[in-house]
Write an enzyme that holds these catalytic residues in place. Structure first.
Site, PDB file in Angstrom:
ATOM      1  CG  ASP A  35      47.327  46.800 -21.399  1.00 41.13           C
ATOM      2  OD1 ASP A  35      46.363  47.700 -21.513  1.00 41.13           O
ATOM      3  OD2 ASP A  35      47.769  46.424 -22.555  1.00 41.13           O
ATOM      4  N   GLY A 142      53.394  49.736 -19.500  1.00 39.34           N
ATOM      5  CA  GLY A 142      53.089  49.485 -17.968  1.00 39.34           C
ATOM      6  C   GLY A 142      52.011  50.339 -17.256  1.00 39.34           C
ATOM      7  CG  ASP A 175      49.335  50.145 -26.128  1.00 42.79           C
ATOM      8  OD1 ASP A 175      49.308  48.661 -25.350  1.00 42.79           O
ATOM      9  OD2 ASP A 175      48.464  50.946 -25.265  1.00 42.79           O
ATOM     10  N   GLY A 176      49.326  53.552 -26.791  1.00 43.38           N
ATOM     11  CA  GLY A 176      49.994  54.381 -25.703  1.00 43.38           C
ATOM     12  C   GLY A 176      49.680  56.034 -25.943  1.00 43.38           C
ATOM     13  N   GLY A 197      42.632  54.636 -24.788  1.00 43.79           N
ATOM     14  CA  GLY A 197      42.767  54.336 -23.217  1.00 43.79           C
ATOM     15  C   GLY A 197      42.453  55.971 -22.668  1.00 43.79           C
TER      16      GLY A 197
HETATM   17  C1  DX5 Z   1      49.940  50.729 -21.165  1.00 38.80           C
HETATM   18  C2  DX5 Z   1      48.681  50.104 -21.674  1.00 38.80           C
HETATM   19  C3  DX5 Z   1      47.714  50.800 -22.592  1.00 38.80           C
HETATM   20  C4  DX5 Z   1      47.499  52.140 -22.910  1.00 38.80           C
HETATM   21  C5  DX5 Z   1      46.514  52.924 -22.161  1.00 38.80           C
HETATM   22  O1  DX5 Z   1      50.918  49.863 -21.034  1.00 38.80           O
HETATM   23  O2  DX5 Z   1      48.927  49.244 -22.631  1.00 38.80           O
HETATM   24  O3  DX5 Z   1      46.446  50.225 -22.253  1.00 38.80           O
HETATM   25  O4  DX5 Z   1      48.623  52.768 -22.441  1.00 38.80           O
HETATM   26  O5  DX5 Z   1      45.993  54.023 -22.994  1.00 38.80           O
HETATM   27  P1  DX5 Z   1      46.541  55.596 -22.501  1.00 38.80           P
HETATM   28  O6  DX5 Z   1      47.989  55.604 -22.957  1.00 38.80           O
HETATM   29  O7  DX5 Z   1      45.674  56.264 -23.459  1.00 38.80           O
HETATM   30  O8  DX5 Z   1      46.114  55.877 -21.100  1.00 38.80           O
HETATM   31 ZN    ZN Z   2      48.589  47.638 -24.100  1.00 39.51          ZN
END
Ligand code: DX5
Ligand code: ZN
Length: 227
Positions: A35, A142, A175-176, A197
């Site tokens: 990111d 973000g 993603d997310g 993530g």
């Molecule tokens: C958020 C990022 C990701 C992601 C992380 O902007 O693009 O890297 O959300 O994973 P989570 O949502 O599982 O923490």
């Molecule tokens: Zn991302």
């Protein structure tokens, strides 16, 4: 349909980056999600241009670079990405989407278009020929650790349907808040690449290997039974 796991490196222990990357190399993951945030397109800063060559120097795992920056078409040369990497720009971040996607491909990388929760899938329609990946944001980009925006789920099936009208393969990335439970639903809707993530690979329970296995089971239940 191929399913890929893309661990979000900004969620790992960055104070021990090499160790974190070695740990990922021991897992069945196919990409590393990077990111990049400029504090303008999103109200956060995360990783910088130097992080790309640093990661390339540490591992051969291809990078899945998520540019959350304004006017990416003017800044692609800031990033030393390699052939085989995915480079995704946001549909909301430039007036010149097709030009930016073509420029990514001209540099040998796979071109991805990311769409925020409120952005219609149709924004991808006139650039399908220029696309290798559609990145459906299932949170507002973000910050890691957010909750899924539920109305983004039907967008995955819509994006899959649109991508399948194209003559070449377009992968669908989510993603997310890709939790084990959400990942299973996203996979059923047609997602191929799962950004892992804090909701899955970097959550607090069990070992990294166990969490990766759980995520693989969620996205490929039949494979895991066979495996
Ligand atoms: C958020 C990022 C990701 C992601 C992380 O902007 O693009 O890297 O959300 O994973 P989570 O949502 O599982 O923490
Ligand atoms: Zn991302």
């Amino acid at each position: 349909m191929q399913k890929y796991i893309s661990p979000s490196i900004c969620c790992c222990d960055l104070s021990h980056l090499e160790e974190s990357v070695r740990a990922l190399e021991r897992l069945p993951v196919e990409y590393i999600h990077v990111d990049i945030m400029d504090g303008e397109f999103v109200s956060n800063y995360c990783l910088g241009t130097e992080f790309i060559p640093l990661l390339h120097s540490l591992t051969n795992i291809p990078l899945d670079i998520h540019l959350m920056i304004t006017q990416p078409d003017r800044k692609l040369d800031y990033f030393a990405f390699s052939p085989g990497d995915i480079v995704s720009i946001h549909a909301e971040s430039t007036f010149h989407i097709q030009k930016a996607l073509a420029a990514i491909r001209a540099r040998g990388a796979k071109a991805g278009l990311a769409i925020n929760p409120a952005t219609p899938v149709e924004h991808c329609k006139w650039v399908l020929e220029d696309l290798d990946v559609i990145l459906v944001m299932t949170i507002n980009p973000g910050f890691a650790g957010q909750r899924l925006v539920p109305q983004t789920l039907p967008k995955i099936a819509q994006a899959r349907q649109l991508a399948d009208t194209c003559g070449h393969e377009i992968l669908l990335e989510v993603d997310g808040n890709v939790s084990f439970e959400n990942a299973a639903r996203m996979s059923k809707e047609g997602a191929n690449i799962f950004v892992a993530g804090t909701s899955s690979l970097y959550c607090r329970t069990g070992t990294l290997e166990e969490r990766c296995h759980l995520l693989r089971q969620a996205i490929e239940p039949n494979q895991s039974k066979a495996g």
